[in-house]
Design a protein around this motif. Structure first.
Motif, PDB file in Angstrom:
ATOM      1  N   GLY A  16       0.701  -1.693   0.428  1.00  0.00           N
ATOM      2  CA  GLY A  16      -0.125   0.336  -0.280  1.00  0.00           C
ATOM      3  C   GLY A  16       0.947   1.393  -0.279  1.00  0.00           C
ATOM      4  N   ASP A  17       0.254   2.061   0.016  1.00  0.00           N
ATOM      5  CA  ASP A  17       0.429   3.205   0.104  1.00  0.00           C
ATOM      6  C   ASP A  17       1.663   3.782   1.561  1.00  0.00           C
ATOM      7  OD1 ASP A  17      -1.713   3.438   0.307  1.00  0.00           O
ATOM      8  OD2 ASP A  17      -1.969   6.148   0.389  1.00  0.00           O
ATOM      9  N   GLY A  18       0.668   3.484   2.046  1.00  0.00           N
ATOM     10  CA  GLY A  18       1.705   3.715   3.528  1.00  0.00           C
ATOM     11  C   GLY A  18       2.627   2.296   4.002  1.00  0.00           C
ATOM     12  N   ASP A  19       2.168   0.841   3.903  1.00  0.00           N
ATOM     13  CA  ASP A  19       3.431   0.403   3.364  1.00  0.00           C
ATOM     14  C   ASP A  19       4.893   0.833   2.800  1.00  0.00           C
ATOM     15  OD1 ASP A  19       3.281  -2.560   4.599  1.00  0.00           O
ATOM     16  OD2 ASP A  19       3.442  -2.563   2.688  1.00  0.00           O
TER      17      ASP A  19
ATOM     18  N   VAL B 172       2.100  -1.118  -6.321  1.00  0.00           N
ATOM     19  CA  VAL B 172       1.253  -0.014  -5.183  1.00  0.00           C
ATOM     20  C   VAL B 172      -0.217   0.061  -5.173  1.00  0.00           C
ATOM     21  CG1 VAL B 172       1.766   1.863  -3.201  1.00  0.00           C
ATOM     22  CG2 VAL B 172       3.917   0.446  -3.770  1.00  0.00           C
ATOM     23  N   GLU B 173      -0.675  -0.005  -4.457  1.00  0.00           N
ATOM     24  CA  GLU B 173      -2.239  -0.099  -4.423  1.00  0.00           C
ATOM     25  C   GLU B 173      -2.616   0.929  -3.667  1.00  0.00           C
ATOM     26  OE1 GLU B 173      -3.498  -4.750  -4.724  1.00  0.00           O
ATOM     27  OE2 GLU B 173      -4.555  -3.547  -3.090  1.00  0.00           O
ATOM     28  N   ASN B 174      -2.612   1.953  -4.416  1.00  0.00           N
ATOM     29  CA  ASN B 174      -2.527   3.666  -3.550  1.00  0.00           C
ATOM     30  C   ASN B 174      -3.944   4.181  -3.551  1.00  0.00           C
ATOM     31  OD1 ASN B 174      -1.832   6.600  -2.931  1.00  0.00           O
ATOM     32  ND2 ASN B 174      -0.113   6.486  -4.564  1.00  0.00           N
ATOM     33  N   ASN B 175      -3.801   4.621  -2.442  1.00  0.00           N
ATOM     34  CA  ASN B 175      -4.945   5.058  -2.110  1.00  0.00           C
ATOM     35  C   ASN B 175      -5.166   6.910  -1.300  1.00  0.00           C
ATOM     36  OD1 ASN B 175      -4.748   4.038   0.397  1.00  0.00           O
ATOM     37  ND2 ASN B 175      -6.406   2.295   0.659  1.00  0.00           N
ATOM     38  N   GLY B 176      -3.750   6.897  -1.176  1.00  0.00           N
ATOM     39  CA  GLY B 176      -3.572   8.220  -0.166  1.00  0.00           C
ATOM     40  C   GLY B 176      -3.401   8.247   0.710  1.00  0.00           C
ATOM     41  N   VAL B 177      -4.198   7.053   2.114  1.00  0.00           N
ATOM     42  CA  VAL B 177      -4.565   6.686   3.191  1.00  0.00           C
ATOM     43  C   VAL B 177      -4.251   5.458   3.560  1.00  0.00           C
ATOM     44  CG1 VAL B 177      -6.882   8.364   2.775  1.00  0.00           C
ATOM     45  CG2 VAL B 177      -7.157   5.708   3.059  1.00  0.00           C
ATOM     46  N   TYR B 178      -4.321   5.166   5.136  1.00  0.00           N
ATOM     47  CA  TYR B 178      -3.497   3.854   5.987  1.00  0.00           C
ATOM     48  C   TYR B 178      -5.128   3.533   5.808  1.00  0.00           C
ATOM     49  CZ  TYR B 178       0.603   5.926   7.237  1.00  0.00           C
ATOM     50  OH  TYR B 178       1.993   6.120   7.580  1.00  0.00           O
ATOM     51  N   GLY B 179      -5.642   2.264   5.437  1.00  0.00           N
ATOM     52  CA  GLY B 179      -6.974   2.249   4.977  1.00  0.00           C
ATOM     53  C   GLY B 179      -7.467   1.552   6.300  1.00  0.00           C
ATOM     54  N   LEU B 180      -6.295   0.576   6.938  1.00  0.00           N
ATOM     55  CA  LEU B 180      -6.896  -0.415   7.681  1.00  0.00           C
ATOM     56  C   LEU B 180      -6.265   0.340   9.373  1.00  0.00           C
ATOM     57  CD1 LEU B 180      -6.509  -3.102   8.268  1.00  0.00           C
ATOM     58  CD2 LEU B 180      -4.573  -4.292   8.310  1.00  0.00           C
TER      59      LEU B 180
HETATM   60 MG   LIG Z   1      -3.087   2.726   1.737  1.00  0.00          MG
END
Ligand SMILES: [Mg+2]
Ligand SMILES: Cc1ncc(C[n+]2csc(CCOP(=O)(O)OP(=O)(O)O)c2C)c(N)n1
Ligand code: SF4
Lengths: 618, 351
Positions: free
Chosen positions: B111-114, B137-145
């Motif tokens: 992820g983007d956070g990762d 990178v599955e990039n959503n601009g946030v920490y989803g989890l």
């Molecule tokens: Mg993310």
């Protein structure tokens, strides 16, 4: 100068210390000196004392000459070779009364710079060098070998042995041989002609070395990894472990390149220790034998991954060449202060297998054993060496390897096993030893795949947050750890004779000092049984040993008595049974220190017992 | 002894690929992500890509870090081994796994956070080393989890669901990957499978470090007004530069991409504009041009999507290290242990 105290006299039993400037080329000359004595059949035990610096700061090389074979540090200096003006005063102060000072007498020094209870030997090294060579670099370099030549005369060393060693050193670079031999003889001849040779300290040919080898622990551990079948090494430079990875590279280049020039190994200098342990975990998960070498700060960084490897059950070998902590601590000094940090590394309930080699021989053996154990137990295994073993050449038994020895790859199901219909459940205890079976990625098209994770799961490796699944797994891990007791190197117990009242437990680099201390104490009428711990988890014999003695001293090179804490905790034992003997100033522990501490403790408790008796009477 | 894949019996209407697998055979566990999460669309694209490439599922090793995105390897390729490692450290584990067995296909999902926050160092160095892998990178601009905190790719000025404004400038992982020497770099959008599947196929076929930044809106924390990663926003700002039909042969990825070929460009409105290769001052084998393009479009508030750069002659980490062809994990005592005679010699030399 005639000293006020009569000069020391000793044959094959004294300490020479070289005080040099880091980067001046003294290291190879000093090693030549030590090795020549060894070749004369007299054991030596050299130690590098060096700063965290590449050039310019002081560095020392201490050689204990010991026909009796006491390889621990003795303490005190009988002959100081003072080549560093910066540390002159402190170096002079360190000489034993009656001892000797060797220095470059090219420039006269005021009388106040000396002591009147030592013998001063001045050789005009700079003058001789300047007369013989033009190039300033050569003048500096040959000064080193020249003092070795002078010492050979002063200590009555065999010059042919020295010549042979120099020839070995420059094999393949024959051009360099004549000037080196010239320097050696310039120093030797000047001393023979101008000084009273020999002095009171002499080396006499003996036969006390046997078939032992002389090697650094780091090189030995690296070779153990080569023999043990490690194919992946990931590391990040840190003193005192860097030379281990470098030695692995060197040995691999020699023994692991195929006919076509391809490497049967992969070494990566990672970007940090988190990455190096991550690479080791990835390689271990995928069926390669992998290791990393590091020191305390690296272990701190690796903690999260160590927990993952423990919980997800992935083999990993971690060689920890311990140094003084905490933080950057004393990066170039020795300690045994990561015992607890490694035994319980990472968050959550964890316990890790630790091996404690005593010397390079065991560094070799235990590194290879660690690779087997990691595969067998599917868990991180630590080899806990230290700077004293790792970065100093140590006389030890030759390396051993059984021709028929096979690697223990542990419980790995092959495609054939899966095809035959054997049940595969990654985290199920099918054999009753707590160790489950695993598969490597890519094994079989439709059997044996599973998802590895650091989160809880059921025996089939499916994600599960159910309490019973979690508890089953944690209990199984404990059972596995208990099982390790019989697989790890067993403790070495030495009985003093008839069962002694008191015992001593020690481990790792304390070994040579301990052997000598036991003899010192025996001379004072104090008999002690000893147990050398070689691994954690502690086999039951360790508990039996403690219970068989009224009191047991636990000798360690750290401040907090870390092994003692581990013993108390693991055996749920009354701490009063275990008396800490602790040395942690960064210098290697000495027999004098151990014997003194134990004799004092016993005298004190005897006095206390007497007082108590008298009080009872009154 | 070799074990050939034995496809299960299938519904006759399900299409099989060249090795007899249906798309089902590439599926994994049922996803536990939020309904509509962009990450699930990426999983579907991975399944499609592997099916189309006739990859044997068990020859793939799936690795990830920690996050919603990193959970997804459990939801595709059920017959492949997977490893959900620790937060931000997938690249090192993948690197080690790759060293152990160079014959598997390595797919890293993050992820983007990762990858852009906690794990940026490992992202950087794995790319630099040229590890043969597909790094998505599955990039959503946030920490989803962890429920919607900003990641390092969040746009400056973007507003979180809780109303916090992000003041930090964003990292662009595509630009970084280009600068770091990745030999295959692309950007996709989870909602545009037509473009994403060929991008993934090209990455899987590439021998070297292939990096894909896939914009993947988080329906829970990044799909509100003020967010710069919601579906509507991305669709509007999407500027697809090209669309490649990837050829399966490894070195052939861009072989057909000769001057005169046609490239599709997705417009702001989602429609497709067909571009002629010669028409654009754009060459996917020109790293500098790719960097410039990304920057220029970024200045206009647009995200460039498509295959930005590929080096068909790329060498991977094993090439740099000169390792043997045979996987290291299959070498035995015979190849690895120097033996007792050598040891006797070593002992002698140490006396
Ligand atoms: Mg993310
Ligand atoms: C060392 C560590 N710190 C923090 C966390 C908590 N954590 C889990 S996932 C996550 C962020 C994930 O964000 P991203 O990679 O963008 O994944 P997403 O959920 O957005 O797909 C964090 C901070 C953790 N697991 N480990
Ligand atoms: S929180 Fe966001 S990223 Fe996570 S599953 Fe839900 S939609 Fe996807």
């Amino acid at each position: 100068m005639t000293p006020a105290v009569s000069p020391l006299r000793a044959v094959n039993d004294f300490v020479v210390k070289f005080a040099n400037v880091n980067g001046s080329g003294s290291a190879s000359a000093n090693e030549l000196f030590a090795k020549a004595i060894l070749r004369m059949g007299v054991p030596v035990s050299p130690r590098n004392i060096f700063p965290s610096n590449i050039q310019g700061l002081p560095t020392w090389y201490e050689v204990r000459v010991t026909e009796r074979g006491w390889l621990g540090r003795r303490g005190g200096v009988d002959l100081m070779v003072a080549m560093n003006p910066q540390t002159w005063d402190a170096d002079i102060a360190e000489i034993e009364p009656g001892g000797y000072l060797f220095h470059d007498g090219s420039k006269p020094l005021p009388k106040s710079k000396f002591r009147d209870d030592i013998t001063v030997i001045a050789v005009p090294l700079t003058e001789l060098c300047n007369a013989a060579w033009e190039d300033p670099r050569q003048r500096q370099l040959f000064k080193n070998i020249m003092y070795v030549g002078a010492l050979s005369a002063l200590l009555d060393m065999d010059v042919a042995t020295l010549e042979a060693l120099v020839a070995e050193q420059y094999r393949g670079k024959e051009k360099l041989l004549p000037p080196n031999l010239k320097a050696l003889h310039l120093g030797r001849d000047w001393a023979l002609q101008n000084l009273a040779c020999p002095i009171g300290l002499t080396v006499r040919r003996a036969d006390a070395v046997g078939d032992r080898i002389f090697v650094e622990g780091n090189a030995a551990a690296a070779l153990g990894c080569v023999y043990g079948g490690a194919t992946v090494c990931a590391w990040y430079p840190i003193t005192p472990s860097s030379s281990l990875a470098e030695a692995f590279q060197k040995y691999c280049q020699k023994y692991r390149v195929d006919e076509a020039g391809n490497a049967r190994f992969a070494i990566l200098q990672a970007e940090d220790e988190i990455a190096s342990i991550g690479m080791v975990v990835g390689a271990g998960w995928n069926g390669a034998r992998a290791f990393t070498a590091t020191s305390g700060p690296g272990i701190s960084l690796m903690n999260e991954f160590i927990g993952l490897a423990y919980f997800a059950e992935i083999p990993a070998t971690i060689i920890n060449v311990q140094r003084g902590g905490p933080s950057t601590g004393m990066p170039t000094r020795t300690q045994q202060s990561d015992v607890l940090a490694c035994a319980y590394a990472s968050h959550g309930d964890t316990r890790h297998v630790l091996l404690f080699p005593e010397d390079p021989h065991e560094c070799f053996a235990f590194s290879a054993a660690a690779l087997d154990l990691a595969d067998r137990l599917q868990t991180p295994v630590f080899v806990m060496t230290d700077l004293d073993i790792g970065m100093n050449q140590r006389l030890c038994a030759p390396f051993e390897w059984g021709e028929s020895r096979r690697y223990d790859r542990g419980k790995v199901m092959t495609a054939g096993d899966l095809e035959s219909g054997r049940e595969f459940a990654r985290y199920k205890d099918v054999d009753g030893d707590g160790i489950p079976w695993r598969t490597w990625p890519g094994t079989h098209p439709d059997k044996g795949a599973y998802f590895t994770r650091g989160t809880s799961r059921n025996p089939q490796a499916q994600y599960s947050e159910r309490g019973p699944d979690y508890v089953y797994n944690m209990e199984r891990l404990l059972k596995k750890f208990d099982n390790a007791k019989s697989l790890v190197p067993q403790p070495v117990i030495v009985q003093s004779g008839p069962p002694a009242r008191h015992g001593v437990i020690f481990y790792g680099s304390t070994s040579p000092a301990m052997a000598e201390a036991i003899e010192l104490l025996a001379g004072q009428g104090i008999a002690l049984d000893t147990l050398r711990v070689r691994a954690y988890p502690f086999p039951d014999t360790v508990r039996d040993f403690i219970e068989a003695h009224a009191r047991v001293f636990v000798v360690e090179q750290n401040r907090d008595g870390q092994l003692r804490t581990l013993l108390v905790n693991e055996f749920d034992m009354d701490p009063a049974r275990l008396v800490a003997v602790l040395h942690y100033d960064g210098t290697p522990i000495t027999a004098r220190f151990i014997a003194g501490a134990i004799a004092d403790a016993l005298a004190q408790s005897a006095a206390a017992a007497k007082t108590a008796q008298m009080e009872n009477v009154a | 002894m070799t074990y050939l894949a034995k496809p299960r019996l299938h519904h006759p209407t399900l299409a099989c690929n060249a090795i007899g697998f249906t798309r089902r055979d590439y599926e994994g566990k049922i996803s536990t992500l939020c309904a509509g999460c962009g990450h699930d669309s990426i999983s579907a694209a991975i399944i499609q890509a592997c099916w189309e490439l006739d990859i044997e599922p068990h020859r793939v090793a799936k690795l990830s870090g920690i996050g919603c995105s990193s959970k997804t390897p459990d939801y595709f390729l059920g017959q492949a081994h997977g490893f959900n490692t620790v937060h931000g450290r997938m690249p090192s584990v993948l690197t080690g796994a790759n060293l152990a067995n160079r014959e598997l296909i390595y797919l890293g999902v993050s992820g983007d956070g990762d990858s852009a926050s906690i794990g940026i160092g490992q992202f950087v160095h794995a790319i630099r080393r040229g590890v043969n892998m597909t790094y998505i990178v599955e990039n959503n601009g946030v920490y989803g989890l962890t429920k919607g905190q900003f990641s390092a790719t969040a746009d400056q000025g973007s507003v979180s669901k809780k109303g916090v404004v992000n003041a930090d400038s964003p990292l662009d992982m595509v630009t970084m990957a280009l600068q770091l020497g990745a030999t295959y770099v692309g950007r996709g959008f989870s909602g545009d499978k037509k473009q994403l599947v060929p991008l993934i196929k090209g990455a899987l076929n590439h021998r070297g470090a292939a990096f894909l930044d896939v914009i993947s809106p988080c329906v829970a924390f990044n799909n509100h007004a003020g967010s710069t990663r919601s579906y509507d926003w991305v669709r509007e700002h999407n500027a697809a530069v090209n669309r490649l039909d990837v050829m399966p042969a490894r070195a052939q990825i861009v072989a057909d991409y000769a001057p005169g070929d046609t490239i599709d460009v997705e417009q702001h409105d989602g429609g497709v504009l067909r571009l002629h290769k010669l028409d654009a001052a754009w060459d996917p084998r020109d790293r500098i041009a790719a960097l410039n393009l990304v920057q220029q479009r970024q200045a206009r508030g647009e995200l460039v999507t498509g295959l930005l750069f590929v080096d068909p002659q790329a060498r991977d980490l094993h090439g740099h290290l000169g390792t043997v062809q045979q996987p290291l994990n299959t070498l035995s005592e015979r190849e690895l242990c120097p033996g007792t005679t050598a040891l006797a010699k070593i002992n002698t030399a140490l006396r």
